[in-house]
Design a protein around this motif. Structure first.
Motif, PDB file in Angstrom:
ATOM      1  N   SER A   1       0.828  -1.209   0.000  1.00  0.00           N
ATOM      2  CA  SER A   1       0.000   0.000   0.000  1.00  0.00           C
ATOM      3  C   SER A   1       0.862   1.259   0.000  1.00  0.00           C
ATOM      4  CB  SER A   1      -1.030   0.024   1.130  1.00  0.00           C
ATOM      5  OG  SER A   1      -0.560  -0.593   2.259  1.00  0.00           O
TER       6      SER A   1
ATOM      7  N   ALA B   1       3.645   1.528  -1.561  1.00  0.00           N
ATOM      8  CA  ALA B   1       4.070   1.690  -2.952  1.00  0.00           C
ATOM      9  C   ALA B   1       2.924   2.218  -3.804  1.00  0.00           C
ATOM     10  CB  ALA B   1       4.566   0.360  -3.506  1.00  0.00           C
ATOM     11  N   HIS B   2       1.751   1.649  -3.615  1.00  0.00           N
ATOM     12  CA  HIS B   2       0.593   2.111  -4.375  1.00  0.00           C
ATOM     13  C   HIS B   2       0.350   3.591  -4.143  1.00  0.00           C
ATOM     14  CE1 HIS B   2      -1.706  -0.803  -6.605  1.00  0.00           C
ATOM     15  NE2 HIS B   2      -1.270  -1.725  -5.777  1.00  0.00           N
ATOM     16  N   GLU B   3       0.327   3.921  -2.867  1.00  0.00           N
ATOM     17  CA  GLU B   3       0.007   5.297  -2.511  1.00  0.00           C
ATOM     18  C   GLU B   3       1.054   6.242  -3.079  1.00  0.00           C
ATOM     19  OE1 GLU B   3      -1.679   6.989   1.537  1.00  0.00           O
ATOM     20  OE2 GLU B   3       0.443   6.602   1.647  1.00  0.00           O
ATOM     21  N   SER B   4       2.303   5.856  -2.890  1.00  0.00           N
ATOM     22  CA  SER B   4       3.375   6.751  -3.305  1.00  0.00           C
ATOM     23  C   SER B   4       3.387   6.941  -4.819  1.00  0.00           C
ATOM     24  CB  SER B   4       4.702   6.176  -2.832  1.00  0.00           C
ATOM     25  OG  SER B   4       5.718   7.095  -3.021  1.00  0.00           O
ATOM     26  N   PHE B   5       3.139   5.854  -5.545  1.00  0.00           N
ATOM     27  CA  PHE B   5       3.160   5.984  -7.009  1.00  0.00           C
ATOM     28  C   PHE B   5       1.906   6.697  -7.512  1.00  0.00           C
ATOM     29  CE2 PHE B   5       6.100   2.064  -7.631  1.00  0.00           C
ATOM     30  CZ  PHE B   5       7.109   2.769  -7.018  1.00  0.00           C
ATOM     31  N   ASP B   6       0.808   6.449  -6.840  1.00  0.00           N
ATOM     32  CA  ASP B   6      -0.411   7.143  -7.249  1.00  0.00           C
ATOM     33  C   ASP B   6      -0.286   8.635  -6.994  1.00  0.00           C
ATOM     34  OD1 ASP B   6      -1.577   4.897  -8.132  1.00  0.00           O
ATOM     35  OD2 ASP B   6      -2.849   4.566  -6.384  1.00  0.00           O
ATOM     36  N   GLY B   7       0.403   8.962  -5.931  1.00  0.00           N
ATOM     37  CA  GLY B   7       0.590  10.378  -5.626  1.00  0.00           C
ATOM     38  C   GLY B   7       1.889  10.904  -6.183  1.00  0.00           C
ATOM     39  N   ALA B   8       2.405  10.238  -7.214  1.00  0.00           N
ATOM     40  CA  ALA B   8       3.736  10.586  -7.724  1.00  0.00           C
ATOM     41  C   ALA B   8       3.849  12.054  -8.088  1.00  0.00           C
ATOM     42  CB  ALA B   8       4.057   9.723  -8.939  1.00  0.00           C
ATOM     43  N   LEU B   9       2.779  12.582  -8.608  1.00  0.00           N
ATOM     44  CA  LEU B   9       2.824  13.964  -9.049  1.00  0.00           C
ATOM     45  C   LEU B   9       3.043  14.888  -7.850  1.00  0.00           C
ATOM     46  CD1 LEU B   9       2.652  14.817 -11.900  1.00  0.00           C
ATOM     47  CD2 LEU B   9       0.232  15.284 -11.621  1.00  0.00           C
ATOM     48  N   VAL B  10       2.366  14.571  -6.762  1.00  0.00           N
ATOM     49  CA  VAL B  10       2.541  15.359  -5.545  1.00  0.00           C
ATOM     50  C   VAL B  10       3.962  15.178  -5.014  1.00  0.00           C
ATOM     51  CG1 VAL B  10       1.799  15.638  -3.162  1.00  0.00           C
ATOM     52  CG2 VAL B  10       0.113  15.190  -4.930  1.00  0.00           C
ATOM     53  N   VAL B  11       4.379  13.924  -4.980  1.00  0.00           N
ATOM     54  CA  VAL B  11       5.716  13.626  -4.458  1.00  0.00           C
ATOM     55  C   VAL B  11       6.766  14.371  -5.260  1.00  0.00           C
ATOM     56  CG1 VAL B  11       7.424  11.801  -4.175  1.00  0.00           C
ATOM     57  CG2 VAL B  11       5.040  11.366  -3.604  1.00  0.00           C
TER      58      VAL B  11
ATOM     59  N   GLU C   1       9.810   9.898   0.703  1.00  0.00           N
ATOM     60  CA  GLU C   1       9.006   8.755   0.286  1.00  0.00           C
ATOM     61  C   GLU C   1       9.855   7.488   0.294  1.00  0.00           C
ATOM     62  OE1 GLU C   1       5.500   8.448  -0.667  1.00  0.00           O
ATOM     63  OE2 GLU C   1       5.818  10.082   0.732  1.00  0.00           O
TER      64      GLU C   1
END
Lengths: 783, 601
Positions: B217, B219-229, B238
């Motif tokens: 989760s 990884a999912h969250e971080s990649f889904d929020g990649a633009l924010v990151v 991250e």
């Protein structure tokens, strides 16, 4: 990624490179191998003891039993058994620790690399597969190494030691046993291939099964309202049956290969008996040796039973390893130049595109020869049709991607720095992009806001919320800053998530702010419109229009009036007069023009510009109570800044319903097909659920632009940021309705502070072609 | 998974007891095949012991005589080799049968429960579906069902092993009483150690599994929020976050490994120690003439080959907690008492039906009514537009009038007949709903439209023309036969909506309910479709209830109903409402500001 790398490399090479990438696996491997050999040697002790004791009289009592000697052998063997047991324990601990450490290194490395790839932000469809690189693929390797891999290593050691013992006892009999096992070894490849095919088929039927099972779940209302339960059940039954058959087929292959080793073992026993007795009679083979061989053969049967399975699983693990390695070997295309390469000037920033061209790999050119200069302290809207390159423009500006040709520079006056030369740390501090979908992390509100500025204190967070005029909303949150936002911020409504994202970017306090409207699905969602507007103290656009002398626009559409990023594929910022004309002509349809009283706010807003920042905040507060307060206070349920009255963690019933109805199922399932094969068993389910939620979020998306823009428009607070540039979203229709900011910036230019006028009039570099669309749509304004 | 993760050693006896009860149910469902697999497994167990017996026999009758006489005892040798081979052959048959039939039992049980669960899904009302997360329901029909029955994979073997142990002890008793005692110590010890091992390992495995989920989760969250990151430059943080999750998983995996590293060598050494004991004791027994060397060899061999299968019993016990958890979840669905009975009345007549609601009230949460006291009257063959802001109850109204959901208060009447009394098929034949969210099946275009109704292609094409979908469907590689499963993603939202509309129209409904079903369409396409629909209505087509946003759409309606906060704020024609209601004006103008000007061009 596989398309990028050349032909499939050999498994051995992959393993070698995999090991090189995870040095912890091979650390001290010599000792580990030694211990493992010692550990597996224990299994060969029993046959030796049997051989010795049989030959010492246990087998042939006529010569008397040499009891003392046998006892000595047994005691020695017991000691060795303990030693080998300890060695086996040590070897296993070392293997577990080493592989897990190594794989964690690999995992973290791959994770970081994914973040370094611009692919992640370019292509959302790839996300699922990228996630599986750092999760299921590495889990697969880990599970393999822990179970099957361990069996492989230990069996190999066991067979090695057993063969050595056999050869020591009798090389002739050893050859016989090996000869019996050779056909089995040769058939392994054949069986492994069959098994592999069968498993692939099973995986495929599982994916189909899941797709069909999802029909009555995701499409519950369609199934019900068309009364097609029978048809749906038939489809499910068929899928279940297909899956069942493929499973049974795979199971057949597994059973037969597993059991065939038993038959081979029996034949080996028979051969060892026959040849052994014969060799004993004609040669010097002892009775104990023959019996010991029968014991030794069992050491081969176990591994042989597992061999096919081991090979199949090893192939899968190597395939996973290969995918991870390929990922790591994909060069990061947007590289951090590191600190100290080029410095951004302090203070306000502008941007300059010089002959920028961009094309996605193997894709058409998105931007071509774009020349734009954006002066500091400007608000610029970029509008255009879907696919015209607006998001690309924004991403180049924030260096989420690099242009194929040309340069993007940041700075002002004569101090410009190529973004490619600016360290990420510096760049990200000064240039912030707010994606339209407010993505939140599953944590507290405070933690999410700190994504903007990690050092921010709670007080600063609250202050930032206040600056944006969101106190009402904030105070309604059940646990304030400690409110858990839930997975992807689901405990908050879509609009609230957007607000958090805005506060986050306000905290980042960038010199340059880029707002990107994410792919808007469709029409502006009018359902949120009226409510937002009724609360918003909007600028009197009509007044502004008359000031510029531009006639009330009757016809312009967003695209006809867009910055030519869209229409001519040549970006430009029109000169000040053109821009004024254009933007006023472009007054988006969504631009409110009714409430004359709100004109006051515009004036207010202008006046406060030159004032020091600290006073602005105070004014912002005052203004809120004056201009907007009425609507807000008058309807307490709606005092949350355009948010449907939804609060905190208590979702509106529609939300819950949305989980079922909103997803676009065919997409979900299409992706599910990619995802599920990796996600075996229970692990897959939560992932799919997340997917559904994501879908749900996006489908809520179109509401957001309005809220976001209205917020920006109605609150003076955003102006306390130094941020000045807005890059717009995708769909022309929603762009049109959601970019009321533009006329404001124009009106600012026309009648704002001297400084603003100056910057607005600053010469704008643009390509040779004039802003055709602007002129056409607003002819009178150029005079 | 969470319930599974929480399974420590808490109340294991109860879990085990319940687990055995589920085993009993499973066995009851597949009696014949299960018995067959047990028969094979017993054959396997017996022949495993027979293998040892053959060695003992061969020692006494082939090896010793041959070596003693210096001459190959040919007859006995042939018998010995044949015995070895036939024992192996029988054992192989036992193993193949056990694994294959055992597997079939497992897969049948899984398939059976999948059928049960999905049938239940089809029975449960839409409101039930709406209150359960999709992921959970999919998992119920998939992972949970597998979790219940996966214990059936090792079960036949475990039972065969028990048979094997009984036979083994019997043959040992026949061979030598004293040596049997070694077996009676070693076998139970093996068994106990296996159980202890599984008990200690279980929670650790569950912990590792749950941490694996955590890593995933993050990884999912971080990649889904990649633009924010990325846009906020948070890559390092991250990575640190992911690294700490990964390291926890690593440590959990190592903990699992450590337990294994302790138990496995012991489990491997135990039978060897048994062999050594047998040899030691054997010296005295042979010297005293109480037993033959062949018996000693046989018993020693027995220890080496029995050790491994005994583990199967541990596997069964390890699986039981999962069985219980899966069972509880699946029963939760199957035993759900929610019912949604349809009536038995037909809806006589043909042509458009009239729709009326009386005092309609509905709430998702008690005390928060979405609709209240709503009286609506739609004349047959008319077009009614429902207008209202978000949360005013428009979509809920569409679910109520199509009886996807039942009202809390009041009733919906079609031609004066309460919908609750109408038979399911008759209702769906008369009423078509096109929901907000398009759902397409993984099937052909044709099947998606006809849904196996008896409709000829000409009608389908006719409808496709009406919804402006003829061109793009004709351009698909196989036209109506194109599989949407493969091409679904390449269809745009607007194309999918048009297919969804066609699906409703092709059935010539008598009442057509459109819940914002044209949101993804270009305005001109939408207008063309709606005009075609309105024309249909006027020429004996369906009564239309449309949740509308665009002024042009609303203008097509004979009647406009303005919903506000779950009540009818006003009704009349567009012009009337516009004239007298400021709220309505605001609403409609706001909707249409963008549109209006685009449309005027």
């Amino acid at each position: 990624m596989s398309d990028k790398t050349t032909p499939r490399e050999g498994s051995l090479r992959i393993i070698r490179r995999g090991l090189a990438l995870s040095p912890a696996i091979t650390e001290g491997w010599r000792r580990t191998v030694l211990l493992a050999l010692l550990g597996t040697a224990g299994s060969s002790l029993v046959p030796i003891v049997v051989q010795r004791s049989v030959d010492s009289g246990l087998g042939d009592t006529r010569g008397g039993v040499e009891g003392d000697r046998i006892v000595l052998v047994v005691v020695l063997a017991a000691l060795l058994l303990v030693v080998s047991g300890v060695a086996s324990w040590a070897a296993k601990v070392r293997i577990f620790t080493g592989t897990e450490r190594g794989l964690t290194q690999l995992r973290v490395r791959a994770f970081r690399h994914v973040h370094d790839l611009s692919m992640l932000t370019q292509n959302t469809q790839r996300r699922g597969s990228l996630v599986s690189r750092v999760t299921s693929d590495i889990d697969q390797i880990s599970l393999f190494l822990q179970s099957t891999g361990m069996i492989l290593v230990l069996s190999a050691g066991q067979m090695l030691v057993a063969t050595a013992v056999m050869a020591f006892l009798s090389w002739q009999l050893t050859l016989v046993v090996i000869a019996v096992f050779v056909p089995l070894a040769l058939s392994l490849k054949f069986f492994a291939e069959r098994m592999s095919v069968a498993y692939d088929r099973v995986r495929q039927t599982v994916a189909d099964l899941l797709t069909t099972i999802a029909e009555p779940v995701v499409g519950a209302s369609v199934v019900r309202s068309y009364a097609i339960e029978g048809r749906t059940q038939q489809r499910i039954d068929a899928a279940i049956q297909t899956n069942y058959r493929s499973n049974v087929k795979a199971q057949t292959i597994v059973s037969v290969t597993f059991a065939s080793a038993i038959l081979v073992g029996g034949v080996a026993n028979a051969a060892a008996l026959g040849v052994g007795v014969w060799l004993g009679v004609v040669g010097d083979l002892s009775m104990g040796t023959v019996i010991a061989f029968i014991f030794l053969i069992t050491l081969f049967v176990g591994p042989a039973q597992m061999a096919t399975q081991v090979i199949t699983e090893a192939q899968n693990a190597v395939a996973s390893w290969r995918r991870v390695i390929e990922l790591l070997e994909t060069p990061a295309d947007v590289v951090d130049p590191g600190p100290g390469s080029a410095a951004l000037p302090t203070g306000d920033l502008g941007a300059r595109f010089t002959h920028v061209r961009f094309a996605y790999p193997d894709g058409p050119t998105v931007l071509d020869d774009v020349d734009v200069t954006i002066a500091p302290r400007q608000r610029i809207a970029v509008v255009g049709e879907t696919g015209s390159g607006k998001t690309t423009f924004a991403k180049l500006l924030t260096r989420l991607m690099d242009p194929a040709e040309g340069t993007v520079a940041l700075g002002r006056d004569d101090q410009w720095a190529d973004v490619a030369q600016v360290s990420f740390a510096d760049l990200r501090r000064h240039v912030v992009m707010v994606p339209q979908e407010g993505f939140l992390f599953d944590s507290t509100l405070a933690e999410n806001l700190r994504y903007g500025r990690r050092s921010a204190t709670d007080d600063e967070l609250v202050a930032a919320i206040g600056d944006l005029g969101l106190v009402d909303w904030f105070e309604a949150l059940p646990r304030g800053l400690q409110t858990r936002v839930g997975q992807r911020g689901e405990s908050l409504s879509a609009g609230e998530r957007q607000l958090v994202a805005l506060v986050r970017s306000a905290l980042a306090d960038p010199a340059f702010l880029v707002l990107d409207e994410a792919r808007a699905r469709s029409t502006p969602r009018p359902s949120c419109g009226p409510r937002v507007r009724s609360r918003c103290c909007s600028t009197d656009a009509r007044a502004s229009r008359s000031r510029t002398g531009c006639p009330r626009p009757r016809t312009p559409t967003a695209s006809s009036c867009s910055t030519p990023v869209a229409s001519s594929r040549t970006a430009r910022t029109p000169s000040s007069s053109t821009r004024a004309a254009c933007t006023s002509a472009c007054t988006p349809a969504g631009w409110p023009r009714r409430r004359s009283g709100s004109g006051r706010r515009l004036g207010h807003w202008h006046r406060e510009q030159p004032e020091p920042r600290r006073r602005r905040a105070a004014q912002a507060g005052r203004q809120r109570s004056r201009g907007c307060g009425r609507a807000g206070r008058g309807h307490p349920r709606r005092a949350d800044g355009g948010l449907d009255g939804r609060r905190g963690a208590a979702p509106h019933p529609h939300d819950r319903r949305g989980h079922v109805l909103e997803p676009q199922p065919e997409r979900v399932l299409g992706q599910g097909r990619d995802v599920w094969p990796h996600a075996r068993g229970a692990r897959g389910a939560p992932r799919l659920r997340r997917r559904h939620r994501a879908r749900h979020d996006r489908s809520c998306g179109p509401d957001l632009p309005h809220r976001c823009q209205n917020l920006l428009r109605r609150r003076p607070a955003p102006l306390t940021w130094r941020a000045r540039v807005l890059a717009a979203g995708t769909a022309p229709r929603s762009s049109a309705s959601s970019w009321p900011v533009v006329p404001r910036s124009r009106s600012v230019g026309a009648r704002g502070s001297p400084r603003r006028s100056a910057t607005a009039r600053a010469p704008v570099r643009s390509s040779s072609r004039p802003a055709r669309t602007s002129r056409r749509s607003c002819p009178g304004s150029r005079s | 998974m969470t319930a599974l993760d929480n399974l420590g050693g808490t109340d294991t006896t109860d879990l085990t007891r319940r687990g055995f009860r589920v085993l009993g149910i499973g066995i009851g469902r597949q009696k014949a095949l299960f018995s067959l697999s047990i028969a094979f497994s017993v054959l396997f167990g017996a022949t495993t012991v027979a293998d040892a017996w053959v060695l003992g026999w061969a020692t006494d009758h082939v090896i010793r005589p041959s070596f003693a006489d210096g001459d190959v005892a040919t007859g006995a040798l042939v018998t010995g080799t044949l015995l070895f081979i036939s024992a192996a052959l029988l054992r192989m048959i036992g193993v193949v049968g056990r694994r294959l039939v055992g597997g079939i039992v497992y897969y049948r049980l899984v398939a059976g429960d999948r059928r049960r669960v999905t049938r239940k899904y089809l029975q449960l009302p839409v409101s039930w579906h709406q209150s359960h997360p999709t992921g959970q329901l999919l998992s119920n029909a998939n992972a949970d069902v597998e979790a219940i029955w996966s214990v059936f994979m090792p079960l036949p073997m475990a039972i065969g092993v028990i048979a094997m142990l009984v036979v083994a002890v019997a043959t040992m008793l026949a061979a030598d009483l004293v040596l049997t005692l070694v077996g009676l110590v070693v076998f139970p010890l093996l068994f106990v150690l296996n159980v202890v091992y599984q008990r200690r390992q279980g929670p650790r495995m569950a912990q590792a599994q749950s941490l694996r989920g955590d890593v995933s989760s993050v990884a999912h969250e971080s990649f889904d929020g990649a633009l924010v990151v990325k846009s906020l430059g948070r890559e390092d943080e991250e990575t640190a976050r992911f690294a700490s999750a990964s390291e926890e998983l690593r440590d959990a995996n190592i903990a699992v490994g450590r337990v294994r590293a302790v138990f496995e060598p012991v489990l491997e050494a135990l039978p060897s120690i048994g062999v050594l004991l047998v040899v030691l004791l054997g010296i005295g027994r042979i010297e005293s003439g109480a037993t033959d060397p062949g018996d000693v060899v046989q018993i020693a061999y027995l220890f080496t080959i029995v050790a491994m299968p005994v583990r199967a019993i541990g596997w069964v016990l390890a699986e039981l907690p999962r069985t219980v958890v899966g069972w509880d979840r699946v029963r939760g669905v199957l035993d759900d008492p929610t019912r949604f009975p349809y009536g038995s009345d037909d809806l006589p007549g043909s042509g458009p039906v009239g729709l009326r609601t009386e005092g309609l009230g509905f709430s998702y949460e008690p005390g928060e009514p979405v609709l209240a006291d709503l009286d609506l009257d739609v004349r047959p063959g008319s077009v009614t537009a429902v207008v209202g802001s978000t949360g005013s109850g428009k979509s809920t109204l569409t679910s109520l009038v199509t009886r996807l959901v039942d009202a809390d208060e009041g009733q919906v009447l079609l031609d004066g007949r309460p919908v609750a009394e109408i038979e399911h098929g008759a209702l769906s034949a008369a009423v078509s709903l096109v929901p907000q969210a398009t759902f397409l099946f993984d099937d052909t275009v044709r099947s998606n439209i006809t849904l196996d109704a008896d409709v000829d292609d000409e009608t389908v094409w006719d409808v496709l023309r009406t919804v402006q979908a003829e061109r793009f469907v004709a351009a698909l590689p196989h036209g109506l036969d194109t599989q949407l499963g493969e091409r679904g993603t390449s269809l745009s939202g607007g194309q999918r909506q048009r297919l969804s509309l066609a699906r409703a129209l092709v059935r010539s409904p008598r009442l057509l309910v459109l819940d914002d079903a044209t949101s993804a369409l270009d305005p001109d396409v939408e207008q063309r479709i709606l005009r075609a629909l309105a024309e249909r209505s006027q020429s004996g087509g369906p009564t239309v209830l449309v949740v509308a946003y665009r002024k042009a759409t609303i203008a097509l309606a004979d009647q406009v109903v303005h919903l506000a906060d779950g009540r009818i704020a006003d009704r009349g024609t567009h012009a009337e409402l516009r004239e007298r209601s400021a709220a309505y004006r605001d609403l409609v103008d706001a909707y249409d500001q963008a549109r209006e000007e685009v449309d005027h061009e």
